[in-house]
Each structure stands twice: as C-alpha cells, then as structure tokens.
Write a protein that holds these residues in place. Structure first.
Motif, PDB file in Angstrom:
ATOM      1  N   MET A 154       0.715  -1.037  -0.093  1.00 29.86           N
ATOM      2  CA  MET A 154       0.005   0.247  -0.027  1.00 29.86           C
ATOM      3  C   MET A 154       0.918   1.262   0.144  1.00 29.86           C
ATOM      4  N   LYS A 155       0.267   2.336  -0.454  1.00 32.42           N
ATOM      5  CA  LYS A 155       1.054   3.506  -0.644  1.00 32.42           C
ATOM      6  C   LYS A 155       1.650   4.154   0.731  1.00 32.42           C
ATOM      7  N   TYR A 156       0.770   4.280   1.649  1.00 37.39           N
ATOM      8  CA  TYR A 156       0.862   4.862   2.915  1.00 37.39           C
ATOM      9  C   TYR A 156       0.963   3.675   4.114  1.00 37.39           C
ATOM     10  N   ASN A 157       1.861   3.896   5.207  1.00 38.98           N
ATOM     11  CA  ASN A 157       1.737   3.054   6.205  1.00 38.98           C
ATOM     12  C   ASN A 157       2.304   3.760   7.522  1.00 38.98           C
ATOM     13  N   SER A 158       1.560   3.470   8.541  1.00 40.67           N
ATOM     14  CA  SER A 158       1.848   4.218   9.816  1.00 40.67           C
ATOM     15  C   SER A 158       2.129   2.954  10.957  1.00 40.67           C
ATOM     16  N   VAL A 159       3.382   2.905  11.541  1.00 45.51           N
ATOM     17  CA  VAL A 159       3.748   1.639  12.341  1.00 45.51           C
ATOM     18  C   VAL A 159       3.628   2.564  13.764  1.00 45.51           C
ATOM     19  N   ASN A 160       2.729   1.879  14.652  1.00 45.06           N
ATOM     20  CA  ASN A 160       2.956   2.199  16.055  1.00 45.06           C
ATOM     21  C   ASN A 160       2.608   3.739  16.461  1.00 45.06           C
ATOM     22  N   ARG A 161       1.679   4.201  15.653  1.00 43.72           N
ATOM     23  CA  ARG A 161       1.261   5.511  15.769  1.00 43.72           C
ATOM     24  C   ARG A 161      -0.078   5.840  15.828  1.00 43.72           C
ATOM     25  N   LEU A 162      -0.841   5.180  16.702  1.00 46.37           N
ATOM     26  CA  LEU A 162      -2.380   5.098  16.874  1.00 46.37           C
ATOM     27  C   LEU A 162      -2.892   6.638  17.222  1.00 46.37           C
ATOM     28  N   SER A 163      -1.859   7.526  17.748  1.00 44.69           N
ATOM     29  CA  SER A 163      -2.277   8.902  18.132  1.00 44.69           C
ATOM     30  C   SER A 163      -2.512   9.712  16.967  1.00 44.69           C
ATOM     31  N   ASP A 164      -2.028   9.308  15.848  1.00 46.68           N
ATOM     32  CA  ASP A 164      -1.879   9.971  14.372  1.00 46.68           C
ATOM     33  C   ASP A 164      -3.328  10.103  13.969  1.00 46.68           C
ATOM     34  N   PHE A 165      -4.367   8.972  14.618  1.00 48.89           N
ATOM     35  CA  PHE A 165      -5.703   8.886  14.051  1.00 48.89           C
ATOM     36  C   PHE A 165      -6.573   9.305  14.808  1.00 48.89           C
ATOM     37  N   GLU A 168      -2.312   0.857   7.113  1.00 54.41           N
ATOM     38  CA  GLU A 168      -1.876   0.925   5.760  1.00 54.41           C
ATOM     39  C   GLU A 168      -3.139   1.382   4.958  1.00 54.41           C
ATOM     40  N   TRP A 169      -2.817   2.207   3.992  1.00 50.64           N
ATOM     41  CA  TRP A 169      -3.886   2.676   3.141  1.00 50.64           C
ATOM     42  C   TRP A 169      -3.383   3.151   1.668  1.00 50.64           C
ATOM     43  N   ASP A 170      -4.012   3.637   0.802  1.00 52.41           N
ATOM     44  CA  ASP A 170      -3.642   4.026  -0.707  1.00 52.41           C
ATOM     45  C   ASP A 170      -4.001   5.514  -0.789  1.00 52.41           C
ATOM     46  N   ASP A 171      -5.401   5.910  -0.492  1.00 52.99           N
ATOM     47  CA  ASP A 171      -5.963   7.080  -0.999  1.00 52.99           C
ATOM     48  C   ASP A 171      -6.646   7.635   0.320  1.00 52.99           C
ATOM     49  N   TYR A 172      -6.711   9.059   0.150  1.00 54.19           N
ATOM     50  CA  TYR A 172      -7.651   9.890   0.923  1.00 54.19           C
ATOM     51  C   TYR A 172      -9.011  10.018   0.242  1.00 54.19           C
TER      52      TYR A 172
END
Length: 158
Positions: A1-12, A144-148
């Motif tokens: 996938m284009k985007y991924n965030s690891v161990n950053r739940l606070s970003d969401f 993980e995600w690809d688009d907004y």
C-alpha cells in the motif's frame, strides 16, 4: 500500500470508524477500516487538515484480548446519579474472543480506541450488541492505505 503508519495510533481519529474482520490468525488481527481519519500533523498526511482515509487495513501483531464487556442498562435516580441494577458481565479467554470476533464479522462502529495505560488498549463500539468494550494488548500495530477520501467530517464543525 502507498501509505503506512507503524505504532502511531495517536495520529488517527477513530470516532465513528467502521471496522470489519479481515483475518485473525497466529495472534495477528487485521481489520478493514472505513471512515478512519488521520490528523493533519501526521507525517503521512500531505493535506493541511485532518483527512478521511478511503480504505485502510489495521494489523495488530501479537494481539491478545484481555476482556469483552457488554453494556449494562443504566438508570438515573432522583438526584441525577446514574446506576445499574444489571450485573456486570466481563468475559475472558475463548468466550471473549468468540464474542469479539463475531462482532467484527458483523462490522462495528468504533466510538473510541485508546489506552488505559502504556500497554492495555480498549475499543468502545457498537454492533449487533447494543454496546461493548474490549480490552487488549498488542506488540505492534500497522495501519496501511492507498488514498484519501475527503476532509474529516468534524473539520467543518470546528
């Protein structure tokens, strides 16, 4: 996938996100997420506002469910204090897993995903059961995600 965030739940922002079960095997829980929002200051968000992610996969590695608790019926006394006559039910072990995975198969609306301390997290949600809370631990989480899709729903309310 284009985007991924690891161990950053606070970003969401998880409020009103929709989770459904993708897979659960070898203590690895993966859910599909809709209506998940990412904060404007998150590294992976190129926009100047909080944004809704089109479709995401959230994978909790080393997932261990601690408890599953369905809501009790609450009442209010003449002084405005809330109380319940219903017994508190907290499920553990296999019974908790069965209930939670069943809810995820149906799909759940998340009200909150947070931490009670540095290692125990919780999800408050609604599904076929009126309301429930699960508590769990995990070793790592990848989103993980690809688009907004669009601006987060709450940005116009600020």
């Amino acid at each position: 996938m284009k985007y991924n965030s690891v161990n950053r739940l606070s970003d969401f922002e998880f409020h009103d996100a929709w989770f459904s079960l993708d897979t659960f095997e070898n203590n690895c829980l993966t859910v599909k997420a809709l209506c998940l929002n990412i904060h404007k200051d998150a590294e992976q968000n190129p926009y100047e506002t909080d944004m809704e992610i089109a479709n995401a996969l959230i994978t909790f590695k080393g997932f261990k469910l601690q408890s599953y608790e369905p809501i009790r019926g609450w009442k209010q006394d003449e002084n405005g204090n809330r109380y319940s006559d219903d017994p508190q039910i907290v499920l553990h072990g296999e019974e908790a897993y069965v209930c939670f995975l069943l809810q995820l198969k149906e799909g759940i609306t998340v009200f909150d995903l947070g931490a009670t301390d540095t290692s125990v997290h919780f999800i408050d949600a609604i599904s076929k059961d009126p309301f429930f809370t699960v508590r769990f631990t995990f070793e790592s989480v990848v989103i993980e995600w690809d688009d907004y899709k669009k601006e987060a729903w709450y940005t116009s309310k600020q």
